[in-house]
Design a protein around this motif. Structure first.
Motif, PDB file in Angstrom:
ATOM      1  N   PRO A   1       0.825  -1.211   0.000  1.00  0.00           N
ATOM      2  CA  PRO A   1       0.000   0.000   0.000  1.00  0.00           C
ATOM      3  C   PRO A   1       0.859   1.262   0.000  1.00  0.00           C
ATOM      4  CG  PRO A   1       0.137  -0.887   2.218  1.00  0.00           C
ATOM      5  CD  PRO A   1       0.889  -1.849   1.330  1.00  0.00           C
ATOM      6  N   SER A   2       0.298   2.379  -0.473  1.00  0.00           N
ATOM      7  CA  SER A   2       0.978   3.678  -0.402  1.00  0.00           C
ATOM      8  C   SER A   2       0.714   4.282   0.961  1.00  0.00           C
ATOM      9  CB  SER A   2       0.409   4.650  -1.441  1.00  0.00           C
ATOM     10  OG  SER A   2       0.491   4.103  -2.712  1.00  0.00           O
ATOM     11  N   PRO A   3       1.774   4.739   1.637  1.00  0.00           N
ATOM     12  CA  PRO A   3       1.533   5.388   2.924  1.00  0.00           C
ATOM     13  C   PRO A   3       0.929   6.776   2.723  1.00  0.00           C
ATOM     14  CG  PRO A   3       3.880   5.418   2.385  1.00  0.00           C
ATOM     15  CD  PRO A   3       3.195   4.648   1.295  1.00  0.00           C
ATOM     16  N   ILE A   4       0.048   7.153   3.618  1.00  0.00           N
ATOM     17  CA  ILE A   4      -0.521   8.506   3.590  1.00  0.00           C
ATOM     18  C   ILE A   4      -0.736   8.936   5.042  1.00  0.00           C
ATOM     19  CG2 ILE A   4      -2.880   7.601   3.303  1.00  0.00           C
ATOM     20  CD1 ILE A   4      -3.570  10.174   1.742  1.00  0.00           C
ATOM     21  N   LEU A   5      -0.442  10.203   5.305  1.00  0.00           N
ATOM     22  CA  LEU A   5      -0.658  10.773   6.640  1.00  0.00           C
ATOM     23  C   LEU A   5      -1.858  11.695   6.532  1.00  0.00           C
ATOM     24  CD1 LEU A   5       0.809  11.168   9.527  1.00  0.00           C
ATOM     25  CD2 LEU A   5       1.502  13.357   8.568  1.00  0.00           C
ATOM     26  N   VAL A   6      -2.861  11.481   7.363  1.00  0.00           N
ATOM     27  CA  VAL A   6      -4.095  12.262   7.230  1.00  0.00           C
ATOM     28  C   VAL A   6      -4.335  13.090   8.487  1.00  0.00           C
ATOM     29  CG1 VAL A   6      -5.121  10.596   5.648  1.00  0.00           C
ATOM     30  CG2 VAL A   6      -5.536  10.373   8.109  1.00  0.00           C
ATOM     31  N   PRO A   7      -5.134  14.153   8.358  1.00  0.00           N
ATOM     32  CA  PRO A   7      -5.453  14.961   9.543  1.00  0.00           C
ATOM     33  C   PRO A   7      -6.415  14.211  10.464  1.00  0.00           C
ATOM     34  CG  PRO A   7      -6.006  16.126   7.487  1.00  0.00           C
ATOM     35  CD  PRO A   7      -5.760  14.701   7.141  1.00  0.00           C
ATOM     36  N   THR A   8      -6.570  14.711  11.682  1.00  0.00           N
ATOM     37  CA  THR A   8      -7.641  14.208  12.539  1.00  0.00           C
ATOM     38  C   THR A   8      -8.871  15.098  12.383  1.00  0.00           C
ATOM     39  OG1 THR A   8      -6.744  15.447  14.380  1.00  0.00           O
ATOM     40  CG2 THR A   8      -6.128  13.166  14.243  1.00  0.00           C
ATOM     41  N   LEU A   9      -8.670  16.368  12.039  1.00  0.00           N
ATOM     42  CA  LEU A   9      -9.804  17.225  11.706  1.00  0.00           C
ATOM     43  C   LEU A   9     -10.390  16.742  10.387  1.00  0.00           C
ATOM     44  CD1 LEU A   9      -8.375  20.817  12.428  1.00  0.00           C
ATOM     45  CD2 LEU A   9      -9.936  19.501  13.872  1.00  0.00           C
ATOM     46  N   ILE A  10     -11.699  16.864  10.246  1.00  0.00           N
ATOM     47  CA  ILE A  10     -12.347  16.483   8.987  1.00  0.00           C
ATOM     48  C   ILE A  10     -13.507  17.447   8.761  1.00  0.00           C
ATOM     49  CG2 ILE A  10     -13.897  14.766  10.061  1.00  0.00           C
ATOM     50  CD1 ILE A  10     -13.333  12.983   7.553  1.00  0.00           C
ATOM     51  N   PRO A  11     -13.582  18.055   7.574  1.00  0.00           N
ATOM     52  CA  PRO A  11     -14.685  18.994   7.333  1.00  0.00           C
ATOM     53  C   PRO A  11     -16.045  18.311   7.509  1.00  0.00           C
ATOM     54  CG  PRO A  11     -13.000  19.226   5.637  1.00  0.00           C
ATOM     55  CD  PRO A  11     -12.643  18.006   6.446  1.00  0.00           C
ATOM     56  N   ALA A  12     -16.996  19.035   8.089  1.00  0.00           N
ATOM     57  CA  ALA A  12     -18.345  18.483   8.266  1.00  0.00           C
ATOM     58  C   ALA A  12     -18.904  18.020   6.929  1.00  0.00           C
ATOM     59  CB  ALA A  12     -19.263  19.532   8.902  1.00  0.00           C
ATOM     60  N   ALA A  13     -18.579  18.735   5.856  1.00  0.00           N
ATOM     61  CA  ALA A  13     -19.103  18.372   4.539  1.00  0.00           C
ATOM     62  C   ALA A  13     -18.586  16.997   4.104  1.00  0.00           C
ATOM     63  CB  ALA A  13     -18.723  19.443   3.509  1.00  0.00           C
ATOM     64  N   THR A  14     -17.359  16.655   4.490  1.00  0.00           N
ATOM     65  CA  THR A  14     -16.808  15.340   4.152  1.00  0.00           C
ATOM     66  C   THR A  14     -17.527  14.249   4.945  1.00  0.00           C
ATOM     67  OG1 THR A  14     -14.644  16.352   3.764  1.00  0.00           O
ATOM     68  CG2 THR A  14     -14.684  13.967   4.058  1.00  0.00           C
ATOM     69  N   LEU A  15     -17.698  14.496   6.232  1.00  0.00           N
ATOM     70  CA  LEU A  15     -18.358  13.515   7.094  1.00  0.00           C
ATOM     71  C   LEU A  15     -19.813  13.320   6.661  1.00  0.00           C
ATOM     72  CD1 LEU A  15     -17.033  11.969   9.291  1.00  0.00           C
ATOM     73  CD2 LEU A  15     -17.728  13.701  10.939  1.00  0.00           C
TER      74      LEU A  15
ATOM     75  N   GLY B   1      -4.068   6.850  12.548  1.00  0.00           N
ATOM     76  CA  GLY B   1      -4.312   8.165  13.122  1.00  0.00           C
ATOM     77  C   GLY B   1      -5.283   8.083  14.275  1.00  0.00           C
ATOM     78  N   ARG B   2      -5.413   9.215  14.964  1.00  0.00           N
ATOM     79  CA  ARG B   2      -6.337   9.273  16.083  1.00  0.00           C
ATOM     80  C   ARG B   2      -7.770   9.399  15.573  1.00  0.00           C
ATOM     81  NH1 ARG B   2      -3.726  10.361  20.963  1.00  0.00           N
ATOM     82  NH2 ARG B   2      -1.648   9.488  20.672  1.00  0.00           N
TER      83      ARG B   2
ATOM     84  N   GLN C   1      -5.752  22.046   7.058  1.00  0.00           N
ATOM     85  CA  GLN C   1      -5.690  20.586   7.231  1.00  0.00           C
ATOM     86  C   GLN C   1      -5.061  19.971   5.987  1.00  0.00           C
ATOM     87  OE1 GLN C   1      -9.974  19.635   7.902  1.00  0.00           O
ATOM     88  NE2 GLN C   1     -10.024  21.787   8.451  1.00  0.00           N
ATOM     89  N   VAL C   2      -3.947  19.261   6.153  1.00  0.00           N
ATOM     90  CA  VAL C   2      -3.300  18.658   4.992  1.00  0.00           C
ATOM     91  C   VAL C   2      -3.092  17.162   5.174  1.00  0.00           C
ATOM     92  CG1 VAL C   2      -2.057  20.739   4.257  1.00  0.00           C
ATOM     93  CG2 VAL C   2      -0.982  19.155   5.874  1.00  0.00           C
ATOM     94  N   ALA C   3      -3.080  16.460   4.035  1.00  0.00           N
ATOM     95  CA  ALA C   3      -2.651  15.063   4.002  1.00  0.00           C
ATOM     96  C   ALA C   3      -1.297  15.045   3.308  1.00  0.00           C
ATOM     97  CB  ALA C   3      -3.660  14.208   3.236  1.00  0.00           C
ATOM     98  N   LEU C   4      -0.395  14.188   3.764  1.00  0.00           N
ATOM     99  CA  LEU C   4       0.941  14.103   3.174  1.00  0.00           C
ATOM    100  C   LEU C   4       1.179  12.724   2.572  1.00  0.00           C
ATOM    101  CD1 LEU C   4       3.210  15.838   5.877  1.00  0.00           C
ATOM    102  CD2 LEU C   4       2.047  16.876   3.919  1.00  0.00           C
ATOM    103  N   GLU C   5       1.799  12.738   1.399  1.00  0.00           N
ATOM    104  CA  GLU C   5       2.220  11.503   0.729  1.00  0.00           C
ATOM    105  C   GLU C   5       3.572  11.775   0.078  1.00  0.00           C
ATOM    106  OE1 GLU C   5      -1.271   9.471  -1.553  1.00  0.00           O
ATOM    107  OE2 GLU C   5      -1.784  11.591  -1.433  1.00  0.00           O
TER     108      GLU C   5
END
Lengths: 391, 391
Positions: A133-147, A229-230, B106-110
Motif C-alpha cells: 500500500p501507499s503510505p498517507i498521513l491524514v489529519p484528525t480534523l475532517i470537514p463536516a461536509a466530508t463527514l 491516526g487518532r 488541514q493537509v494530508a501528506l504523501e
C-alpha cells in the motif's frame, strides 16, 4: 431510586439479537445502565430510575421486538475461529502501570502498555505490507461536509465530535478571555460565543482516503493505502477504559477498486488476520457483525443489511466472563464512497472499497487480558520484538 | 473598497518591534491583511476596508506605540547562527506533489513530503536520545480545566479549538439527525444543540506531561520525557500552507526539575539543535523570541518579559524573500507548571520545566525551500536515511 426493569420477550433472543439489541437500547436514555439478557435470552433487563421505568420498559420492548423481527432469519457467519479460543486462560489481572486517565475517555500510555501499543502499530502495519500500500498521513480534523458525504450525521450523530473555535471578533474574544481569567471550567456562555462549526474530528481514518480521491479516475488495478491516526467517538458513560475511548488510534489498510478486486483483497485480509491471531496465540474470531447505528426508523434495516450482506467482518477478541472486544474489522462498502466522492475505476464505473481497520488500544487491552502483564509468558514474536528491547 | 493604511511612527521600529507588532495588529480585525513595515521601520502599513480605515489606523497606532515602548530597551539575543545562513540558495521552487489540502489548515501528506516528515520525526526524536527521556503517548483531547491551569484561555483564547458533542438526549439527537439528512453543512441550530463543552484540543503536547505529573513529588534529579502528537491552533486566514496549519505535529523533549537542572539541559539542547542545523546544512538561527499573546492589557508586558528573561529561544529557519519560519523553540517556564499542577522536586520546592519543541511540517517546508525537491542535492544524512529508501 433506581430499579431493575425486566422485559419478558415473546420468543427468546438469538445470540445475535442478544448482541445487537443492547447497542440500540442504550440510546433510549442516558439513565439506562447495565443492559443484559437473562435466562438464556428469554428476558432483557436493565437498571433505570423508578419514575421512568414504565416508559423505558415500553420503549425497550418495542425496540427489541423490531430488532428481533429484523434479525430473525439471520445467522452470524463465522469466518475464522483461532485455536486459542479453545484453551484461553486469561492470565491478566490488574492492568499494568502506564495507563493514565487524562480526562473522560482520554488516556496517556507509558511503559508496558506503550510498548505493546507500538508493537501492534508496527506489526499490524507489517501485516498489510504484502499489499504494497501507499503510505498517507491524514489529519484528525475532517470537514463536516466530508463527514456528511460519508452519511455519518445520519447514521452516527450521537458520537460525532465537533471542532469549534471563537470567531475572529476582537470584542467577543476579549469578553471570553475576561470571563475565563479566574475560572477553571468553561462558563455557560462559552458555547454561544463560538463560530458556526464547519469541522469535526475523524471517527475513522479511511474517510480521508475517499475524500483525497474525490473526482478521480483510478486505474483499472485500483489503489491501496496504509495509514493510522487518532479517531474520536463520543460514547458517553460507556467510555471507561482502553476498551472504549473517546480518542483512540486506528490503523487501516484501504483498497479502492472494482467489486471483485476489493472483495478478493478482503479475502486475503481475512487470511492474514487469521494467521496474525495464531502467531500471537490470541483467542479471537472473525465474524459478520454490524455497527451501532443510531436508533432511527431505518436502524434495524441497516443492521439487517449489514449482517446479511456480510459487508462487515469483525475481529472479535475474547475477554474474561464471556465478554468480547471488537479489535478490528474488514469492511466492504460497495460503491458507496465511490458514488459519494465521484471516484471511478477506469472502464468499470464507481469505485468500490474495502477497509481493514484495527483499534490499537483494544489489541493492547485484549492481549494483556489473555497473556497477562508478565512478558516471560508472552508469545516469542512479541517478547523478542524491538519494542520490548531492554525490558 | 479596500485601501492601504499607512501609519508614520514617531521613531522607526527596531527589528524586533517589526516582528512583534504585526502579531498584535493582526488581532485588531479579521479585515486587516498584508501587515508590513516600510522605509526601514519608519512606517507601518496594512490593507483594510475603506470605511474602517480611520478606526483601524488609530487602534494600530496606539498598539504600535505601546509595543515600541515595551520593547525599546530590548535587543534580541542571538544564541546561534548556522554557517549556512551566509550562503543560503533557496533551491525550492513549486512544492513537490504529495501535499493535499483536505480542509482549512488541514493537509494530508504523501510521497516526498511524507518521507521528509517521517525523517524529521525520527531524527528529532534521536536528537533527544542523549537525554534518555521516557517515552509517553498523550491524547490530543485535553480537558478545558487542564488548559485553563496552563493559562491558555487568558493568553491565547483566539486560537483554542473546543471539542463539542451532542448531549445524551434522544429527542435532541434525533432532531439533529433529521435536520441533517439531506444537507452537507451543519445548520444554524447545530451549535445550540451541543452539550456544554468541557474538552479542547491540545495546542502543545507538553501540557499533558505537566498534567500527568499533577500532585507528584519528583526525585531530585527530575524527570525527562519524549513525546509527539497532533496540535491544534486556529489561526484564521493565516492558515495557508505547511507554515501555518490548524492541525500540525509537534515533537517535544520535556525536562522537569530544579531551575539549575532544567536550564542546564536547555543549554545542552541549544548545542544539539545547533549541530542538527549544521548537519542538515540548514540556514537558521536560535534566538530569543516571544509568543503571539492575544492583545490584552498585559500582552505587551508579557512579550517584554518573555524576551528580556530569555524564557523563549526560537529555532528560526530562513525562507526566501527575507521570510522566516519558527520551526521550534526551547522554552523555560520557570516554576509556572510546577505551581499550576502542584508538582514539586524532592527537597527543592516547585518543579521548574523546559520544553524543546519542533513543528514537523515547518521543518519539511523550510527544508524543501532551502534544499529543493530533488533528493540528489540533499545532505547525505537525509538522502541516505531509511525514510528515503527506494527513492
Amino acid at each position: 431510586m433506581r430499579r431493575t426493569v425486566t422485559i419478558e420477550l415473546a420468543t427468546p433472543a438469538t445470540e445475535m439479537a442478544q448482541e445487537e439489541i443492547p447497542k440500540q437500547v442504550a440510546f433510549l436514555s442516558k439513565e439506562i445502565s447495565d443492559i443484559r439478557f437473562v435466562r438464556e435470552g428469554a428476558a432483557l433487563e436493565f437498571e433505570a430510575p423508578e419514575e421512568r421505568a414504565a416508559d423505558l420498559a415500553r420503549a425497550a420492548e418495542a425496540l427489541a421486538r423490531t430488532m428481533q423481527r429484523s434479525l430473525r432469519s439471520l445467522a452470524r457467519k463465522l469466518v475464522y475461529r483461532s485455536p486459542a479460543c479453545d484453551r484461553v486462560e486469561f492470565r491478566g489481572g490488574a492492568l499494568p502501570a502506564g495507563i493514565t486517565q487524562m480526562g473522560q475517555g482520554q488516556v496517556a500510555l507509558e511503559g508496558i502498555p506503550l510498548r505493546l501499543y507500538r508493537y501492534f502499530d508496527r506489526s499490524l502495519e507489517a501485516l498489510g505490507a504484502p499489499f504494497s500500500p501507499s503510505p498517507i498521513l491524514v489529519p484528525t480534523l475532517i470537514p463536516a461536509a466530508t463527514l456528511s458525504k460519508c452519511d455519518y450525521f445520519r447514521s452516527f450523530p450521537h458520537i460525532v465530535t465537533f471542532a469549534c473555535h471563537l470567531p475572529e471578533d476582537m470584542p467577543r474574544i476579549e469578553d471570553f478571555r475576561a470571563r475565563h481569567q479566574d475560572r477553571e471550567t468553561l462558563d455557560d456562555r462559552a458555547l454561544g460565543d463560538m463560530a458556526h462549526p464547519e469541522v469535526c474530528l475523524s471517527p475513522a481514518v479511511c474517510y480521508h482516503v475517499y475524500a483525497a480521491n474525490r473526482d478521480r479516475v483510478l486505474p483499472a488495478g485500483g489503489a491501496r493505502y496504509a495509514l493510522a491516526g487518532r479517531c474520536f467517538r463520543y460514547e458517553s458513560s460507556k467510555m471507561v477504559d482502553l476498551r472504549r475511548l473517546w480518542e483512540f488510534t486506528m490503523r487501516e489498510i484501504v483498497f479502492l477498486g472494482t467489486r471483485e478486486n476489493v472483495l478478493g483483497l478482503r479475502e486475503q485480509g481475512n487470511e492474514l488476520v487469521a494467521r496474525y491471531l495464531d502467531e500471537h496465540r490470541l483467542a479471537g474470531e472473525i465474524r459478520t457483525a454490524s455497527d451501532p447505528f443510531f436508533i432511527a426508523p431505518d436502524a434495524a434495516a441497516k443492521t439487517y443489511f449489514q449482517i446479511s450482506s456480510e459487508t462487515k467482518y469483525e475481529i472479535s477478541l475474547m475477554l474474561p466472563e464471556g465478554e468480547r472486544v471488537a479489535a478490528g474489522s474488514l469492511n466492504y462498502h460497495t460503491d458507496f464512497f465511490g458514488r459519494a466522492f465521484s471516484c471511478t475505476i477506469e472502464g468499470a464505473g464507481p469505485m468500490h472499497s474495502v477497509c481493514i481497520a484495527f483499534g490499537l488500544e483494544r489489541w493492547v487491552y485484549a492481549f494483556l487480558a489473555q497473556h497477562g502483564n508478565d512478558p516471560s509468558g508472552w508469545p516469542d514474536v512479541v517478547r523478542r520484538s524491538p519494542e520490548m528491547a531492554g525490558l
